[in-house]
Motif scaffolding. Structure first.
Motif, PDB file in Angstrom:
ATOM      1  N   ARG A  71     -12.556  28.171 -25.183  1.00  0.00           N
ATOM      2  CA  ARG A  71     -12.756  26.878 -24.065  1.00  0.00           C
ATOM      3  C   ARG A  71     -13.509  25.766 -24.093  1.00  0.00           C
ATOM      4  O   ARG A  71     -14.334  25.628 -24.730  1.00  0.00           O
ATOM      5  N   ARG A  76       2.739  25.343 -19.553  1.00  0.00           N
ATOM      6  CA  ARG A  76       1.422  24.328 -19.369  1.00  0.00           C
ATOM      7  C   ARG A  76       0.203  24.685 -18.860  1.00  0.00           C
ATOM      8  O   ARG A  76       0.821  25.241 -17.380  1.00  0.00           O
ATOM      9  N   PRO A  77      -1.034  25.372 -19.249  1.00  0.00           N
ATOM     10  CA  PRO A  77      -2.108  25.276 -18.624  1.00  0.00           C
ATOM     11  C   PRO A  77      -2.437  24.853 -17.181  1.00  0.00           C
ATOM     12  O   PRO A  77      -3.272  25.816 -16.818  1.00  0.00           O
ATOM     13  N   GLY A  78      -2.074  24.023 -16.989  1.00  0.00           N
ATOM     14  CA  GLY A  78      -2.256  23.202 -15.300  1.00  0.00           C
ATOM     15  C   GLY A  78      -2.466  21.884 -16.235  1.00  0.00           C
ATOM     16  O   GLY A  78      -3.152  21.538 -16.449  1.00  0.00           O
ATOM     17  N   TYR A  92      -3.824  19.540 -13.703  1.00  0.00           N
ATOM     18  CA  TYR A  92      -5.885  19.123 -13.467  1.00  0.00           C
ATOM     19  C   TYR A  92      -6.507  20.202 -12.720  1.00  0.00           C
ATOM     20  O   TYR A  92      -7.258  20.080 -12.101  1.00  0.00           O
ATOM     21  N   LYS A  93      -6.255  21.237 -13.794  1.00  0.00           N
ATOM     22  CA  LYS A  93      -7.828  22.143 -13.894  1.00  0.00           C
ATOM     23  C   LYS A  93      -8.716  21.891 -14.818  1.00  0.00           C
ATOM     24  O   LYS A  93      -8.911  20.044 -15.235  1.00  0.00           O
ATOM     25  N   GLU A 122     -11.175  26.038 -17.014  1.00  0.00           N
ATOM     26  CA  GLU A 122     -10.328  27.262 -16.601  1.00  0.00           C
ATOM     27  C   GLU A 122      -8.833  26.715 -17.646  1.00  0.00           C
ATOM     28  O   GLU A 122      -7.885  26.957 -17.609  1.00  0.00           O
ATOM     29  N   THR A 123      -9.182  25.661 -18.680  1.00  0.00           N
ATOM     30  CA  THR A 123      -8.051  25.517 -18.540  1.00  0.00           C
ATOM     31  C   THR A 123      -8.049  26.194 -20.181  1.00  0.00           C
ATOM     32  O   THR A 123      -8.575  26.154 -21.921  1.00  0.00           O
ATOM     33  N   THR A 182      -1.511  28.223 -25.392  1.00  0.00           N
ATOM     34  CA  THR A 182      -0.720  28.392 -25.244  1.00  0.00           C
ATOM     35  C   THR A 182       0.259  28.557 -25.451  1.00  0.00           C
ATOM     36  O   THR A 182       0.790  28.222 -25.966  1.00  0.00           O
ATOM     37  N   ASN A 222      -4.319  21.673 -28.223  1.00  0.00           N
ATOM     38  CA  ASN A 222      -5.066  20.819 -27.558  1.00  0.00           C
ATOM     39  C   ASN A 222      -5.206  20.103 -28.847  1.00  0.00           C
ATOM     40  O   ASN A 222      -6.374  20.495 -29.848  1.00  0.00           O
ATOM     41  N   SER A 237      -2.112  12.722 -16.358  1.00  0.00           N
ATOM     42  CA  SER A 237      -1.910  13.377 -16.805  1.00  0.00           C
ATOM     43  C   SER A 237      -0.725  13.020 -18.165  1.00  0.00           C
ATOM     44  O   SER A 237       0.141  12.270 -17.298  1.00  0.00           O
TER      45      SER A 237
END
Length: 453
Positions: free
Chosen positions: A87, A136-138, A140-141, A145-146, A150, A168, A244
């Motif tokens: 992370r 999508r991993p999120g 607004y995390k 946490e992201t 994926t 990323n 985003s």
């Protein structure tokens, strides 16, 4: 260019809950990896999807495709690519991002669709609805946490399938991501050698800033973070709260423009100098877009694009390097010069931008970013050209042949112009599709100029 794309809804596919895959060889204690200033400037998600056509008589052979890909990731790929299960973390003391290899995991999703692959229409046409085929991993995390990686495997009713990735950009540039995808495909094919790349070089300390710093160029291709407005950017920094870039904006209208090999050849002849297809296309798009976007002929217009520095630095990067080995090049000129001077003027400007990228220039970029923490200057009408068609995605064979199509999920911003392969994945035949978004009135003006060849 008029085209239509199918609308895909949540009712068209069933997604299982994400499974967290961890590396069987994560270092203990947890390793923290230095991220270069180039990495820090591109902390945004990249979504890519690949579609694979399977003959009807072989449709049953893909029943276990999700299991096959999941096992390949968990048991083999995440051994050398253990850092992809980590992370991002913001080090307050150092005021920079780091990659913490804490084995928090890669997210894997298995999905089935009631649609057949042919129901999706022309796959080479960008479709924002293809986001259903990636996880999508999120949006607004928080950073910790992201997930950085994926994977979603979607099997269609006909037995064909898609593999969607979200990575990323701070961790992998296009070439590094392409090589990781190729490694995964090689494992899935069951080849005896498995991984094509046995050792992954993830050491980015060769891109550390110098001491003392030696900034020898103005670096107008970047903008200082403190000068950035609240407008959303694909290059938004992690500490900003802008929307985003994955959210498809309704402010812009998007169009796909197809350039045949003959059209590109005509542009290269018009350049009156030896140039590549990429240089000719960038110069042409820059000129046409400037005519559409700018109303003041005395304004300065700029085009930005990535240049691979693997062979430009001293010493050169190892072939196994995973990370960002690209810097932003830029060409700028007054709009009146782009409009009134010969096309060769635009091409020469683009060529000069590429030739400017030397080892000393790269070191100066890194030193500048150490001070200013900037991001590529896609603002005030400027834009970034991303040459997806040049990446080696055509070799991605999971055991069922090469992809029918592979490319990015359409972005909702106007600051990115995508150059995509024209036709079957990796087999453009020399043709290039140009995908771009603009405000409606500007797009109308662009339509007048885009095919002025």
């Amino acid at each position: 260019m008029d085209y239509c794309t199918i609308s895909i809804t949540n009712h068209d596919l069933v997604k299982e809950e994400p499974v967290t895959l961890i590396s069987p060889k994560n270092p203990m204690p947890h390793e923290t990896i230095f991220l270069s200033n180039i990495d820090q400037a591109v902390t945004f998600p990249v979504e890519t999807v690949f579609f694979f056509q399977v003959p009807q008589e072989e449709s049953c052979s893909t029943l276990d495709i999700s299991v096959r890909v999941k096992q390949a990731v968990a048991e083999v790929l995440l051994v050398p690519y253990y850092f992809m299960a980590g992370r991002l973390s913001f080090n307050q003391e150092g005021n920079r991002l780091e990659l913490v290899c804490n084995n928090a995991g890669v997210l894997f999703v298995s999905a089935t669709s009631r649609l057949r692959l042919k129901d999706l229409g022309n796959l080479s046409l960008p479709n924002s609805k293809f986001n259903h085929f990636v996880h999508r991993p999120g949006l607004y995390k928080s950073l910790d946490e992201t997930a950085l990686f994926t994977i979603q495997v979607t099997r269609f009713a006909c037995g064909s399938f898609s593999v969607g990735f979200v990575t990323n950009h701070a961790i992998l540039d296009g070439r590094s991501a392409s090589e990781m995808f190729e490694n995964l495909a090689s494992i899935c094919r069951g080849e005896t050698e498995g991984l094509k790349t046995k050792v992954i070089n993830n050491d980015r300390t060769c891109l550390k800033a110098r001491n003392p710093l030696q900034i020898r160029y103005p670096h107008n291709e970047y903008i200082k973070l403190k000068e950035i407005s609240s407008v959303a950017s694909c290059f938004t920094a992690p500490e900003q709260s802008s929307p985003s870039p994955l959210i498809f904006s309704k402010v812009y209208t998007h169009e796909l423009f197809s350039f045949t090999p003959e059209m590109i050849s005509t542009l290269k002849k018009k350049a009156m100098t030896r140039c590549s297809s990429f240089e000719a296309m960038v110069a042409h798009i820059w000129r046409a877009r400037s005519k559409a976007v700018f109303t003041n002929l005395d304004d300065l217009s700029a085009v930005l694009f990535a240049v691979d520095i693997r062979s430009k630095t001293s010493p050169p990067f190892p072939n196994s390097f995973a990370g960002n080995a690209v810097v932003t090049a830029f060409a700028n000129a007054k709009v009146i010069d782009l409009v009134e001077k010969p096309f060769s003027f635009c091409v020469e400007k683009v060529k000069e931008a590429r030739e400017r990228i030397t080892d000393e220039y790269v070191r100066s970029v890194i030193d500048w970013l150490e001070v200013h923490r900037g991001i590529p200057a896609t603002c005030n009408g400027n834009f970034y050209v991303s040459a997806w068609w040049k990446l080696r995605f055509n070799e991605l064979d999971f055991g069922f042949g090469k992809p029918t199509h592979g490319g990015p999920i359409a972005s909702g911003n106007d600051e990115f112009v995508l150059l995509l392969s024209h036709g079957k994945c990796g087999d453009s035949g020399g043709g290039i599709n140009v995908w771009m978004g603009l405000e409606p009135e500007k797009m109308k003006r662009l339509m007048v100029h885009i095919f002025e060849i």
